[in-house]
Write an enzyme that holds these catalytic residues in place. Structure first.
Site, short mmCIF file in Angstrom:
data_model
loop_
_atom_site.label_atom_id
_atom_site.label_comp_id
_atom_site.label_asym_id
_atom_site.label_seq_id
_atom_site.Cartn_x
_atom_site.Cartn_y
_atom_site.Cartn_z
N PRO A 174 0.83 -1.34 0.11
CG PRO A 174 -1.13 -1.61 1.54
CD PRO A 174 0.42 -1.98 1.12
CG ASP A 175 3.93 1.91 2.99
OD1 ASP A 175 2.52 2.13 3.45
OD2 ASP A 175 4.74 1.42 3.58
CG HIS A 176 5.94 0.04 -2.33
ND1 HIS A 176 6.86 0.86 -1.56
CD2 HIS A 176 6.08 -1.16 -1.91
CE1 HIS A 176 7.29 0.12 -0.73
NE2 HIS A 176 7.13 -1.10 -0.85
#
Lengths: 406, 407
Positions: A174-176
């Site tokens: 989800p961070d990327h």
């Protein structure tokens, strides 16, 4: 084109208080397309990523992770816990278009940098926050990384083989992609609204809902049909067989995905296995899914004596979807296609030397996508504060003496 | 928190829509996520479907498990707010109609190679002269150029080709990619950002452009630091051999499933010391030995014997507790721990309920379809779903674009 193409965000200034994963990738997109992104850090609390592996050496200027997230940005050190530094942020904001943070809910308000204060100084400001959750609600103060988010919203549960431990993506996915892309999209939309004569606004990307919104399948199934979506491995509604198959060599694999009966025939022809093509257990996609264990063994019997590259090549030539399960080495050093498209970019960093950066996964016919500068050194652009904030040398000296520029 | 922030389905539909002037055609169903984001900021997005409808209408699960072109739950979710027309591109009149539409819109979202469109005279370069503001964004498996551009792909193949599949899996089986179209949707989200960037460029230059997005490259963005590890250290990252990456980071079993624990202290991470204090306070056998100085470095915690030792200690503590109780108490102690939730767990989650994160997002006849809220809260121009997902071809009789354009 004769004159160098202008980047679409030239003239946009971003005050960037984000750190670690999703936030810096959001502002990187803005920087890569021409925005002037000023990363605010402090010596006492630099971006955690500056210490994150892979490290080329010691200190705060040798992280490949940090570098990759911060191309084309400037770095200014300000100890924002000090009143003098907070005042500098307010001055910077007056001449900026965007201010971004990825703190937990409430932190910016406690620093005196909440939306109310900031918008009072510049009503056209686009104010981006990326907390873990909605700012109100039982989990408002909770913390988590990308893998925590995937687990919380139902993505991880179904990314597994039945009755085995969950796998997820093996990364902080989800961070990327989901959260930085949603944030960048919203900021760009808000900037367009200001250009059209609208006001600035507050944007909140609650990272759990942002991720759930892109991967709603588990929720849709339960909320509407009252059923729990259970893990089914790599099986899919529109492809069978579909798996990674062992090939010759150490831990080499090729993914194959067959969408219809004609492609299944083409796979069997390529394997020279008419017995598999005519096996009654494999006549339809539903049967191939049901008898996947047997079918996968038949396919592996063919793949395991061939290189993954050969399997990909001959199957693609036959019109069957196949790809080497690429390692980083494949992607960086072997993939002729990525090389031809010049996907990877290399930048010379004053401390790290020449290192690799993920490129931009899009080619624009009229917008260049070559990076301009490597990640900034901590405080590399602090001296530019005079121009950025419109203060004189004496003011700078006072800030320095007070310790606000560390 | 600013209380003016409203969520989707705002009672009074705001006139303020940053993309209210933008008309979009979706020519294939692999770009529906891009179309969804553009819709949510006010663009008019029309699905251009073949006579049998997009394949995504046939994607299970269906409402009440009864198949039908207007019953796919994911189709509803990703296409709410859009229009639908049917165009038979195999017929000359279909191609004529499509050409007229392509000349009158601002943005095309597509999932094919230009070669296919150019064969019928409908490629970007065929239209650019007559519609210079057109932004054509195509998402394909490998992009429009390069030696593999003609290769066939899908979500699974892109996950392999782009390197994410290599990073997940069981030690005794192959690399793994799960469901939910991670590659396809990530590329769609990137496409929406790219279109927004091109619109900013067009606002200044009046000129559109072609955007070529490669799913393989989008997936490569999701490989975390694997390329940097190879470049800087020469090491090749592969799937883990255990459920945990290092002691304190990974999946741990509990009474009713698993929790995801992310407790570290060096580099990225926080909470390791607080975690050990918790285990000691709970009188977990052998927890004291985790207080040693060795345990503060990632390299020590990443050793197989450290991972095993820690897992043994933590499991005796966690196996008697539910994932929700571990979550609540762990978070109270500022430890990044979350439950591995099923769809039922998410729907029954107290936070999800309190903030109303699951609500009606579309409808099948009179029956509301429930799903997650929009991804972003915006105070002045909220993300909004303004209509249900369209039935196949339901917008055919609605005014065509050209007729609605100002003279």
């Amino acid at each position: 084109m004769n004159n160098p193409a202008k980047l679409p965000l030239e003239g946009v200034r971003v005050i960037d208080l984000t750190w670690v994963g999703a936030g810096p990738f959001t502002t990187k997109i803005l920087a890569d397309f021409g925005a002037e992104v000023i990363k605010i850090e402090s010596e006492t609390r630099p971006d955690q990523l500056r210490r994150a592996e892979p490290l080329k050496g010691g200190g705060l200027e040798q992280s490949g992770y940090f570098a990759n997230r911060n191309s084309n940005k400037k770095s200014v050190t300000l100890n924002i816990k000090m009143t003098e530094a907070r005042d500098m942020i307010l001055r910077l904001v007056e001449k900026a278009d965007v201010i971004a943070n990825s703190f937990s809910s409430g932190v910016m308000e406690r620093l005196g940098l909440g939306y109310r204060e900031i918008s009072a100084h510049n009503p056209n400001i686009v104010y981006l926050s990326m907390p873990l959750t909605e700012p109100e609600g039982p989990y408002a103060s909770y913390l988590g990384y990308g893998m925590n988010i995937s687990a919380l919203v139902g993505m991880t549960y179904i990314a597994a083989e039945p009755a085995r431990h969950p796998l997820g993506t093996g990364t902080n996915y989800p961070d990327h992609l989901p959260n930085p892309l949603h944030a960048a999209f919203a900021v760009l939309s808000a900037l367009r609204f200001v250009k059209q004569g609208g006001t600035g606004q507050e944007i909140v990307v609650p990272q759990i809902t942002s991720t759930m919104s892109m991967f709603p399948e588990s929720v849709l199934t339960y909320a509407n049909n009252g059923e729990v979506l259970e893990p089914v491995g790599a099986q899919s509604w529109n492809a069978a067989p579909r798996a990674a198959y062992r090939c010759a060599g150490k831990d080499r694999w090729c993914a194959i995905s067959v969408h219809d009966n004609a492609e299944f025939q083409a796979l069997c022809d390529t394997m020279d296995r008419q017995d598999v093509a005519t096996d009654p257990r494999y006549t339809t996609a539903a049967q191939r899914r049901k008898n996947a264990a047997n079918l996968d063994a038949d396919i592996t019997h063919w793949t395991e004596s061939r290189s993954a590259e050969d399997v990909e090549r001959v199957l693609q030539a036959a019109g069957v979807r196949a790809a080497v399960v690429a390692t980083a080495e494949d992607l960086v050093a072997r993939d002729e296609h990525l090389k031809a498209r010049q996907f990877w970019q290399y930048l010379d960093h004053p401390v790290m030397g020449r290192t690799i950066y993920h490129g931009i996964p899009a080619k624009f016919s009229d917008t260049p996508t070559q990076y301009r500068t490597p990640a900034p050194l901590l405080g590399q652009h602090t001296d530019e504060l005079t121009g950025l904030a419109g203060i004189d040398a004496q003011h700078m000296a006072r800030l320095k003496a007070a310790g606000a520029l560390r | 928190m600013n209380d003016q922030i409203s969520h989707q389905h705002a009672k009074t539909s705001s006139a303020a829509r940053p993309l209210g002037d933008i008309r979009v055609l979706e020519l294939g169903d692999q770009v529906s996520y891009a179309g969804r984001l553009l819709t949510l900021q006010g663009a008019e997005v029309t699905l251009v479907e073949p006579p049998e409808g997009f394949a995504s209408r046939r994607q299970p699960p269906f409402l009440d498990n009864i198949p039908g072109p207007d019953r796919s739950l994911s189709f509803h979710y990703f296409n709410a707010g859009k229009r639908s027309v049917i165009i038979d591109r195999t017929k000359p009149e279909g191609r004529e109609r499509l050409r007229a539409m392509l000349l009158s819109v601002d943005v095309v979202l597509d999932d094919r190679l230009q070669l296919e469109w150019q064969a019928g005279g409908l490629g970007y370069t065929d239209l650019r002269r007559e519609n210079p503001g057109l932004i054509w964004c195509a998402v394909t498996g490998y992009g429009q150029s390069g030696p593999h551009s003609h290769y066939k792909s899908d979500d699974f193949i892109a996950m392999a080709a782009g390197g994410m599949m290599q990073l997940a899996g069981y030690d005794d089986a192959g690399p793994f990619a799960g469901p939910c179209d991670i590659a396809v949707k990530s590329a769609g989200a990137f496409a929406a950002v790219a279109v927004m960037l091109a619109l900013h460029g067009r606002d200044a230059s009046r000129k559109g452009q072609f955007i070529d997005i490669s799913m393989q490259e989008v997936v490569a963005l999701g490989t975390e630091t694997a390329p940097q590890f190879f470049d800087i250290k020469g090491t090749v990252r592969r799937r883990l051999t255990r459920p945990q990456r290092q002691a304190g980071i990974g999946y741990y079993p509990c009474a009713d499933g698993y929790v995801m624990l992310y407790a570290a202290e060096a580099g990225v991470g926080t909470g390791w010391t607080r975690l050990i204090d918790w285990l000691v306070e709970a009188r977990t056998p052998s927890a004291e030995q985790l207080k040693g100085k060795d345990w503060l470095t990632n390299s020590y915690k990443a050793k197989p014997e450290s991972i095993e030792l820690f897992a043994g200690i933590f499991d005796t503590f966690s196996k008697t507790q539910t994932k929700q109780s571990l979550f609540l108490e762990g978070q109270r102690r500022r430890i990044a721990i979350t439950p591995v939730n099923s769809g039922a767990d998410v729907c029954n989650d107290p936070h999800v309920k309190a903030v109303g994160a699951i609500l009606a997002v579309s409808a099948c006849g009179a029956r509301p379809i429930k799903g997650p809220n929009v991804p972003v809260m915006m105070s002045a121009t909220p993300f909004e779903v303004r209509s249900n997902a369209p039935a196949l071809g339901e917008s055919m009789d609605k005014p065509a674009y050209a007729e609605r354009l100002p003279a």
